[in-house]
Design an enzyme around this catalytic site. Structure first.
Site, short mmCIF file in Angstrom:
data_model
loop_
_atom_site.label_atom_id
_atom_site.label_comp_id
_atom_site.label_asym_id
_atom_site.label_seq_id
_atom_site.Cartn_x
_atom_site.Cartn_y
_atom_site.Cartn_z
N LYS A 233 2.52 7.22 28.82
CA LYS A 233 3.32 5.99 28.81
C LYS A 233 4.58 6.21 27.97
O LYS A 233 4.51 6.41 26.77
CB LYS A 233 2.52 4.83 28.20
CG LYS A 233 3.22 3.50 28.43
CD LYS A 233 2.75 2.40 27.50
CE LYS A 233 3.55 2.30 26.25
NZ LYS A 233 4.97 1.93 26.41
N GLU B 134 2.40 11.30 15.21
CA GLU B 134 3.71 11.69 14.65
C GLU B 134 4.46 10.39 14.38
O GLU B 134 4.86 9.70 15.32
CB GLU B 134 4.50 12.52 15.68
CG GLU B 134 3.81 13.80 16.12
CD GLU B 134 3.73 14.83 15.01
OE1 GLU B 134 4.56 14.77 14.08
OE2 GLU B 134 2.83 15.68 15.06
N CYS C 65 13.64 10.70 14.08
CA CYS C 65 12.68 10.62 12.97
C CYS C 65 13.01 11.63 11.88
O CYS C 65 12.62 11.45 10.74
CB CYS C 65 11.27 10.84 13.50
SG CYS C 65 11.12 12.37 14.43
N GLU D 93 11.94 2.71 6.46
CA GLU D 93 12.65 3.44 7.51
C GLU D 93 13.59 2.47 8.24
O GLU D 93 13.14 1.48 8.81
CB GLU D 93 11.64 4.01 8.50
CG GLU D 93 12.29 4.87 9.55
CD GLU D 93 11.31 5.39 10.58
OE1 GLU D 93 10.43 4.62 11.01
OE2 GLU D 93 11.43 6.55 10.96
P1 NDP Z 1 6.62 2.07 18.36
O1 NDP Z 1 5.51 2.44 17.46
O2 NDP Z 1 7.00 0.66 18.47
O3 NDP Z 1 6.32 2.56 19.84
C1 NDP Z 1 6.01 3.88 20.21
C2 NDP Z 1 5.28 3.87 21.52
O4 NDP Z 1 4.03 3.21 21.35
C3 NDP Z 1 6.00 3.10 22.63
O5 NDP Z 1 5.74 3.71 23.87
C4 NDP Z 1 5.36 1.74 22.53
O6 NDP Z 1 5.51 1.00 23.70
C5 NDP Z 1 3.92 2.14 22.26
N1 NDP Z 1 3.08 1.10 21.68
C6 NDP Z 1 3.44 0.02 20.93
N2 NDP Z 1 2.35 -0.71 20.61
C7 NDP Z 1 1.28 -0.08 21.15
C8 NDP Z 1 -0.13 -0.34 21.17
N3 NDP Z 1 -0.68 -1.42 20.58
N4 NDP Z 1 -0.93 0.52 21.82
C9 NDP Z 1 -0.42 1.61 22.41
N5 NDP Z 1 0.89 1.90 22.47
C10 NDP Z 1 1.74 1.08 21.82
O7 NDP Z 1 7.86 2.98 17.93
P2 NDP Z 1 9.32 2.95 18.53
O8 NDP Z 1 9.27 3.11 20.00
O9 NDP Z 1 10.02 1.79 17.93
O10 NDP Z 1 9.90 4.32 17.96
C11 NDP Z 1 10.50 4.45 16.73
C12 NDP Z 1 9.53 5.05 15.72
O11 NDP Z 1 9.07 6.32 16.16
C13 NDP Z 1 10.18 5.30 14.39
O12 NDP Z 1 9.33 4.87 13.34
C14 NDP Z 1 10.31 6.81 14.34
O13 NDP Z 1 10.34 7.36 13.05
C15 NDP Z 1 9.11 7.25 15.09
N6 NDP Z 1 9.28 8.60 15.57
C16 NDP Z 1 8.53 9.61 15.01
C17 NDP Z 1 8.73 10.92 15.40
C18 NDP Z 1 7.91 12.02 14.82
O14 NDP Z 1 7.83 13.07 15.45
N7 NDP Z 1 7.28 11.86 13.67
C19 NDP Z 1 9.73 11.28 16.40
C20 NDP Z 1 10.46 10.15 16.93
C21 NDP Z 1 10.22 8.85 16.52
P3 NDP Z 1 6.77 0.01 23.89
O15 NDP Z 1 7.99 0.71 23.46
O16 NDP Z 1 6.70 -0.22 25.33
O17 NDP Z 1 6.45 -1.18 23.04
#
Ligand code: NDP
Length: 480
Positions: A174, A249, A283, A384
């Site tokens: 997803k 991650e 990130c 963050e």
């Molecule tokens: P989110 O945690 O909001 O979402 C990440 C993914 O999880 C999306 O596909 C989201 O769907 C999905 N999601 C949200 N809620 C649920 C749930 N209850 N169950 C399953 N899946 C769920 O993060 P963001 O998309 O806002 O991304 C930004 C964050 O990602 C930042 O904190 C950043 O630091 C981190 N990040 C970390 C990296 C690493 O390698 N450590 C690399 C890149 C980013 P949807 O978007 O459709 O809500």
């Protein structure tokens, strides 16, 4: 209007309950496509397809799997312009960044894991004196879930999918609901590359709905997740209660520690990138800049001068250094942190405002923003922001730099700028970060372990670590 569809069992499908979401163009705030808001019935459908495909895919000769994954890499490369344009449009990032970083790296992910699986081996242990030999088998898990965020959409999506498929698993993936387009395009590439139906299933929708249904599915064997720390905690809890394997991650608040003895010009160039690349939505961005007192004023002047020259523009503009932020909600979140500075939590040195771009007046553009802070316990140092906002802070001693660097709950990455070997060794030992760069930033070698300490994650991806995550270990002991 483009209608994005789920890719299940090798074919494109509308969502079973006909529920749709709007996809907004960050460059001008208009709705430009629709995507499924898939629910449990779509996840069940994807699971049936993946489960049906698993026996054959897991038994497919690794060379054959590698050939198909390499073909996917070739096809992404052959379509780089279409992919880069779509990524830039969907996410708001400058086209030149999508063309030089996101899409080439997505292709590299497939190519790397296609090769890595042909080199993957397991251990054997001879039990001397007991006439016995142990050997380890590493078997694919079954059907696994890959969930990725919006900041580097195809790049992070493929970073998970490629090792999972290479290791012989079938995948339900997803992408973020905010940036679904290149994941949708990947389905067509998989068809063309001859990936058997059901091996990779791409299901679109909201995290709360689609993501939640995916992680709750009782037969999913593992969850590989990249995203925010609070979502990660939620997933860890759920995975724990079902005893699913999980790799997380998560967020970062990475320090960039600059000593007076560094190669100044190289440091300044790199610090510009580590601060504002992808509008600061990586990130690994070095969002907290710590500078040795003796060069603090000089750095501040030079950094602000360079920041003021950055071009904020619509993502298709080849000259753009910064494009649009990914969504209105995210822009508001970033602005709320800037407001804290304006209210006195820090000193706003540069930026802090929305930018209006001609013919793109409703787009989500922000000035690159520099804030000076003097407290470790404020939100600006602790939370963050994930936007084009960096904080500056001076330090006087190595101990003080380490204390500031380690003062947050995060521990993803850190950069250290120095030419002193003793200091380098001290910092690489004592910094609380899973990835440490010395005199560079974001130099990636896909063989290396990738991941964070503390609230930045659990487990490691990359190279053999990823292949180990996506396999189950069995030990066999034969006495002869
Ligand atoms: P989110 O945690 O909001 O979402 C990440 C993914 O999880 C999306 O596909 C989201 O769907 C999905 N999601 C949200 N809620 C649920 C749930 N209850 N169950 C399953 N899946 C769920 O993060 P963001 O998309 O806002 O991304 C930004 C964050 O990602 C930042 O904190 C950043 O630091 C981190 N990040 C970390 C990296 C690493 O390698 N450590 C690399 C890149 C980013 P949807 O978007 O459709 O809500």
């Amino acid at each position: 209007m483009i209608k994005i569809l789920n890719f299940i069992d090798g074919q494109f499908h509308e969502p079973k309950d006909n529920l749709w979401l709007d996809n907004v163009l960050p460059a001008n705030g208009e709705i430009y496509s629709q995507l499924p808001n898939s629910n449990k019935s779509d996840i069940d459908f994807a699971y049936q397809a993946a489960n049906k495909a698993f026996p054959q895919w897991s038994q497919t000769d690794t060379n054959q799997r590698a050939k198909i994954l390499s073909k996917i890499a070739d096809l992404i490369e052959q379509n780089i312009e279409q992919f880069a344009a779509a990524e830039s449009k969907d996410n708001g990032k400058p086209i030149k960044l999508a063309r030089t970083v996101d899409i080439p790296r997505a292709a590299s992910n497939f190519r790397f894991f296609a090769q890595a699986i042909t080199q993957f081996s397991s251990e054997s242990h001879e039990s001397v004196g007991q006439n016995a030999i142990n050997y380890t088998l590493r078997k694919p898990l079954g059907v696994v879930a890959c969930i990725s965020p919006w900041n580097l959409p195809l790049y992070l999506f493929t970073w998970k999918i490629a090792p999972a498929l290479a290791a012989g698993n079938c995948v339900i993936a997803k992408p973020s609901e905010v940036t679904p387009m290149t994941a949708y395009m990947l389905g067509e590439i998989c068809q063309e590359a001859g990936l058997p139906g059901g091996v990779l299933n791409i299901v679109h929708g909201e995290g709360q709905t689609t993501g939640q249904a995916l992680i709750e599915h009782p037969e999913i064997k593992a969850i590989s997740f990249t995203g925010g720390t609070s979502t990660g905690r939620h997933i860890a809890k759920l995975a724990g209660s079902h005893l699913k394997k999980v790799s997380l991650e998560l967020g970062g608040k990475n320090p960039n520690i600059i000593f007076a003895d560094c190669d100044y010009e190289k440091m300044l160039d790199t610090t510009m990138r580590s601060s504002f690349a992808n509008q600061g939505q990586i990130c690994l961005c070095g969002s907290r800049i710590l500078v040795e007192q003796s060069i603090y004023e000089k750095f501040k002047t030079d950094f602000i001068a360079r920041t003021s020259k950055l071009v904020v523009s619509n993502p298709e503009n080849q000259e753009a250094d910064l494009g649009a932020l990914v969504s209105q909600a995210h822009m508001q979140k970033v602005l709320s942190y800037i407001k804290l500075a304006k209210q006195g939590q820090g000193k706003l040195l540069y930026g802090g405002n929305r930018v209006t771009i001609e013919n793109h007046e409703k787009g989500y553009y922000l000035e690159p923003t520099v804030i000076e802070i003097d407290s470790l316990n404020c939100e600006l140092n602790q939370e963050e922001i994930f936007g084009p906002v960096v904080t500056l802070m001076p330090f006087s001693t190595e101990e003080e730099a380490l204390q500031i660097a380690n003062s947050t709950e995060y521990g993803l990455s850190a950069s250290v700028w120095t030419n002193d070997l003793k200091r380098t060794m001290k910092f690489t030992q004592e910094l609380e970060a899973g990835i440490i760069w010395v005199n560079t930033w974001m130099l990636r070698d896909l063989r290396t372990p990738f991941g964070g300490l503390k609230a930045s994650g659990m487990g490691r991806e990359g190279g053999l670590e990823a292949l180990r995550f996506f396999t189950e270990t069995k030990n066999v002991c034969i006495q002869y």
